[in-house]
Design a protein around this motif. Structure first.
Motif, PDB file in Angstrom:
ATOM      1  N   SER A  28       0.834  -1.204   0.000  1.00  7.46           N
ATOM      2  CA  SER A  28       0.000   0.000   0.000  1.00  7.46           C
ATOM      3  C   SER A  28       0.867   1.252   0.000  1.00  7.46           C
ATOM      4  O   SER A  28       0.637   2.192  -0.778  1.00  7.46           O
ATOM      5  CB  SER A  28      -0.918  -0.006   1.222  1.00  7.46           C
ATOM      6  OG  SER A  28      -1.589   1.240   1.360  1.00  7.46           O
ATOM      7  N   THR A  32       1.137   3.634  -3.387  1.00 11.13           N
ATOM      8  CA  THR A  32       0.684   5.003  -3.154  1.00 11.13           C
ATOM      9  C   THR A  32       1.788   5.994  -3.502  1.00 11.13           C
ATOM     10  O   THR A  32       1.542   7.020  -4.146  1.00 11.13           O
ATOM     11  CB  THR A  32       0.248   5.181  -1.693  1.00 11.13           C
ATOM     12  OG1 THR A  32      -0.886   4.343  -1.430  1.00 11.13           O
ATOM     13  CG2 THR A  32      -0.137   6.635  -1.407  1.00 11.13           C
ATOM     14  N   TRP A  36      -0.452   5.804  -7.238  1.00 13.98           N
ATOM     15  CA  TRP A  36      -1.769   5.162  -7.281  1.00 13.98           C
ATOM     16  C   TRP A  36      -2.191   4.872  -5.843  1.00 13.98           C
ATOM     17  O   TRP A  36      -1.819   3.848  -5.291  1.00 13.98           O
ATOM     18  CB  TRP A  36      -1.681   3.875  -8.086  1.00 13.98           C
ATOM     19  CG  TRP A  36      -3.001   3.184  -8.320  1.00 13.98           C
ATOM     20  CD1 TRP A  36      -4.248   3.646  -8.029  1.00 13.98           C
ATOM     21  CD2 TRP A  36      -3.179   1.883  -8.902  1.00 13.98           C
ATOM     22  NE1 TRP A  36      -5.199   2.727  -8.388  1.00 13.98           N
ATOM     23  CE2 TRP A  36      -4.575   1.640  -8.941  1.00 13.98           C
ATOM     24  CE3 TRP A  36      -2.298   0.924  -9.396  1.00 13.98           C
ATOM     25  CZ2 TRP A  36      -5.101   0.452  -9.435  1.00 13.98           C
ATOM     26  CZ3 TRP A  36      -2.825  -0.252  -9.899  1.00 13.98           C
ATOM     27  CH2 TRP A  36      -4.210  -0.483  -9.922  1.00 13.98           C
ATOM     28  N   LEU A  38      -3.673   3.360  -2.914  1.00  8.74           N
ATOM     29  CA  LEU A  38      -4.433   2.154  -2.619  1.00  8.74           C
ATOM     30  C   LEU A  38      -4.262   1.812  -1.140  1.00  8.74           C
ATOM     31  O   LEU A  38      -3.152   1.865  -0.617  1.00  8.74           O
ATOM     32  CB  LEU A  38      -3.947   0.968  -3.470  1.00  8.74           C
ATOM     33  CG  LEU A  38      -4.217   1.021  -4.974  1.00  8.74           C
ATOM     34  CD1 LEU A  38      -3.580  -0.188  -5.664  1.00  8.74           C
ATOM     35  CD2 LEU A  38      -5.702   1.065  -5.279  1.00  8.74           C
ATOM     36  N   THR A  39      -5.353   1.446  -0.499  1.00  8.40           N
ATOM     37  CA  THR A  39      -5.301   1.041   0.900  1.00  8.40           C
ATOM     38  C   THR A  39      -4.864  -0.422   0.988  1.00  8.40           C
ATOM     39  O   THR A  39      -4.901  -1.153  -0.009  1.00  8.40           O
ATOM     40  CB  THR A  39      -6.676   1.181   1.561  1.00  8.40           C
ATOM     41  OG1 THR A  39      -7.581   0.232   0.940  1.00  8.40           O
ATOM     42  CG2 THR A  39      -7.234   2.590   1.394  1.00  8.40           C
ATOM     43  N   ARG A  41      -6.560  -2.759   2.141  1.00  5.59           N
ATOM     44  CA  ARG A  41      -7.729  -3.535   1.718  1.00  5.59           C
ATOM     45  C   ARG A  41      -7.800  -3.611   0.190  1.00  5.59           C
ATOM     46  O   ARG A  41      -8.105  -4.663  -0.387  1.00  5.59           O
ATOM     47  CB  ARG A  41      -9.009  -2.893   2.270  1.00  5.59           C
ATOM     48  CG  ARG A  41     -10.252  -3.727   2.040  1.00  5.59           C
ATOM     49  CD  ARG A  41     -10.226  -4.936   2.933  1.00  5.59           C
ATOM     50  NE  ARG A  41     -11.163  -5.941   2.462  1.00  5.59           N
ATOM     51  CZ  ARG A  41     -10.974  -7.235   2.570  1.00  5.59           C
ATOM     52  NH1 ARG A  41      -9.868  -7.695   3.116  1.00  5.59           N
ATOM     53  NH2 ARG A  41     -11.867  -8.086   2.153  1.00  5.59           N
ATOM     54  N   ASP A  42      -7.521  -2.467  -0.465  1.00  8.19           N
ATOM     55  CA  ASP A  42      -7.495  -2.449  -1.927  1.00  8.19           C
ATOM     56  C   ASP A  42      -6.457  -3.436  -2.463  1.00  8.19           C
ATOM     57  O   ASP A  42      -6.708  -4.155  -3.434  1.00  8.19           O
ATOM     58  CB  ASP A  42      -7.148  -1.051  -2.453  1.00  8.19           C
ATOM     59  CG  ASP A  42      -8.196  -0.007  -2.138  1.00  8.19           C
ATOM     60  OD1 ASP A  42      -9.379  -0.364  -2.026  1.00  8.19           O
ATOM     61  OD2 ASP A  42      -7.813   1.174  -2.000  1.00  8.19           O
ATOM     62  N   GLN A  45      -7.663  -7.031  -2.268  1.00 15.95           N
ATOM     63  CA  GLN A  45      -8.674  -7.371  -3.259  1.00 15.95           C
ATOM     64  C   GLN A  45      -8.100  -7.478  -4.668  1.00 15.95           C
ATOM     65  O   GLN A  45      -8.539  -8.308  -5.463  1.00 15.95           O
ATOM     66  CB  GLN A  45      -9.790  -6.319  -3.234  1.00 15.95           C
ATOM     67  CG  GLN A  45     -10.603  -6.335  -1.953  1.00 15.95           C
ATOM     68  CD  GLN A  45     -11.637  -5.224  -1.892  1.00 15.95           C
ATOM     69  OE1 GLN A  45     -11.506  -4.199  -2.555  1.00 15.95           O
ATOM     70  NE2 GLN A  45     -12.664  -5.415  -1.088  1.00 15.95           N
ATOM     71  N   ARG A  46      -7.103  -6.653  -4.964  1.00 16.41           N
ATOM     72  CA  ARG A  46      -6.574  -6.602  -6.319  1.00 16.41           C
ATOM     73  C   ARG A  46      -5.423  -7.574  -6.578  1.00 16.41           C
ATOM     74  O   ARG A  46      -5.303  -8.125  -7.681  1.00 16.41           O
ATOM     75  CB  ARG A  46      -6.073  -5.187  -6.650  1.00 16.41           C
ATOM     76  CG  ARG A  46      -7.157  -4.161  -6.833  1.00 16.41           C
ATOM     77  CD  ARG A  46      -6.548  -2.788  -7.055  1.00 16.41           C
ATOM     78  NE  ARG A  46      -7.550  -1.771  -7.282  1.00 16.41           N
ATOM     79  CZ  ARG A  46      -8.055  -1.428  -8.465  1.00 16.41           C
ATOM     80  NH1 ARG A  46      -7.595  -2.058  -9.547  1.00 16.41           N
ATOM     81  NH2 ARG A  46      -8.967  -0.502  -8.585  1.00 16.41           N
ATOM     82  N   HIS A  62      -2.233   1.325 -15.009  1.00 12.79           N
ATOM     83  CA  HIS A  62      -2.962   2.405 -14.337  1.00 12.79           C
ATOM     84  C   HIS A  62      -2.228   3.732 -14.465  1.00 12.79           C
ATOM     85  O   HIS A  62      -2.850   4.769 -14.728  1.00 12.79           O
ATOM     86  CB  HIS A  62      -3.159   2.068 -12.852  1.00 12.79           C
ATOM     87  CG  HIS A  62      -3.896   3.139 -12.107  1.00 12.79           C
ATOM     88  ND1 HIS A  62      -5.275   3.224 -12.065  1.00 12.79           N
ATOM     89  CD2 HIS A  62      -3.431   4.205 -11.377  1.00 12.79           C
ATOM     90  CE1 HIS A  62      -5.628   4.274 -11.356  1.00 12.79           C
ATOM     91  NE2 HIS A  62      -4.536   4.876 -10.914  1.00 12.79           N
TER      92      HIS A  62
END
Length: 224
Positions: A28, A32, A36, A38-39, A41-42, A45-46, A62
């Motif tokens: 993360s 970041t 980009w 992203l947490t 959690r993100d 999931q990804r 991205h």
């Protein structure tokens, strides 16, 4: 179970070692900083269950630009410092492994170096000597079935007699495509909803696994 279990294939990160919670924190911060946001959690999931190459490709897509060869460099030491300081085996998994009545192995999208260091830090390496398989060994990483099929072939067991323990939707997809029975561990960073799929049995605590594996477990371990 519909057919006899002759081999149990474990994923490594999140199934044998509780590393995913640590990795998503580092990733993360890394992604970041690259631009980009992203947490953790993100990230889960990804990317959990995918290879680092897949992550790189998605970040480049991205951002619309290529990443430098050393894109992970500034965070690599932070990751290993965290692993060396905080990594533990997944609660209950050692007891399950030590009571297996059938052969077992580990098949991970991580490199051999990463598996060796992580399993060593968690005190599990001796249990997997000579039975570690990496995405580096095959043409395509999970979610392709290549790695699971490679592990089964090297262990001399037909796919239909293999059981796979995974904690990511991509790992489970690969195992199902390989024609193997699948169990999804929901005690990590991915939710039950993410791991649901045809023929996949979900469980939240490693202590539930002996009851699911049945005759693949030796007497003497508590089965829930």
């Amino acid at each position: 179970m519909n057919s006899a279990t002759e081999l149990v294939i474990f994923d490594c990160d999140g199934v044998l070692v509780d590393s995913e919670r640590l990795a998503v924190r580092v990733d993360s911060a890394l992604i970041t900083e690259l631009g980009w946001p992203l947490t953790p959690r993100d990230i889960a999931q990804r990317f959990v269950g995918h290879s680092r190459q897949y992550m790189r490709e998605q970040i480049e897509h991205h951002l619309g630009r290529p990443l430098p060869d050393n894109w992970q460099g500034p965070f690599e030491q932070a990751y290993w410092d965290l692993i060396d300081k905080e990594l533990t085996a997944v609660d209950g998994v050692r007891e399950v492994i030590e009571h297996l009545a059938v052969p077992y192995c580990v098949a991970s999208n991580g490199s051999h170096y990463k598996m060796t260091r992580s399993l060593g830090r968690a005190g599990l390496l001796a249990l997997f000597t000579g039975r570690m398989f990496s995405a580096d060994d095959v043409a395509r990483p999970k979610p392709a079935p290549d790695l699971h099929l490679h592990a089964a072939a090297r262990m001399g067991v037909p796919p239909q007699h293999c059981v796979v323990i995974e904690d990511s939707p991509f790992g489970l997809e690969g195992a199902r495509t390989a024609g193997m029975r699948t169990f999804g561990y929901t005690g990590g960073v991915n939710t039950a909803e993410q791991l649901e799929g045809p023929g996949t049995r979900l469980f939240q605590d490693m202590r539930e696994l002996p009851g699911l594996l049945g005759d693949a477990i030796l007497p003497g371990i508590t089965r829930r």
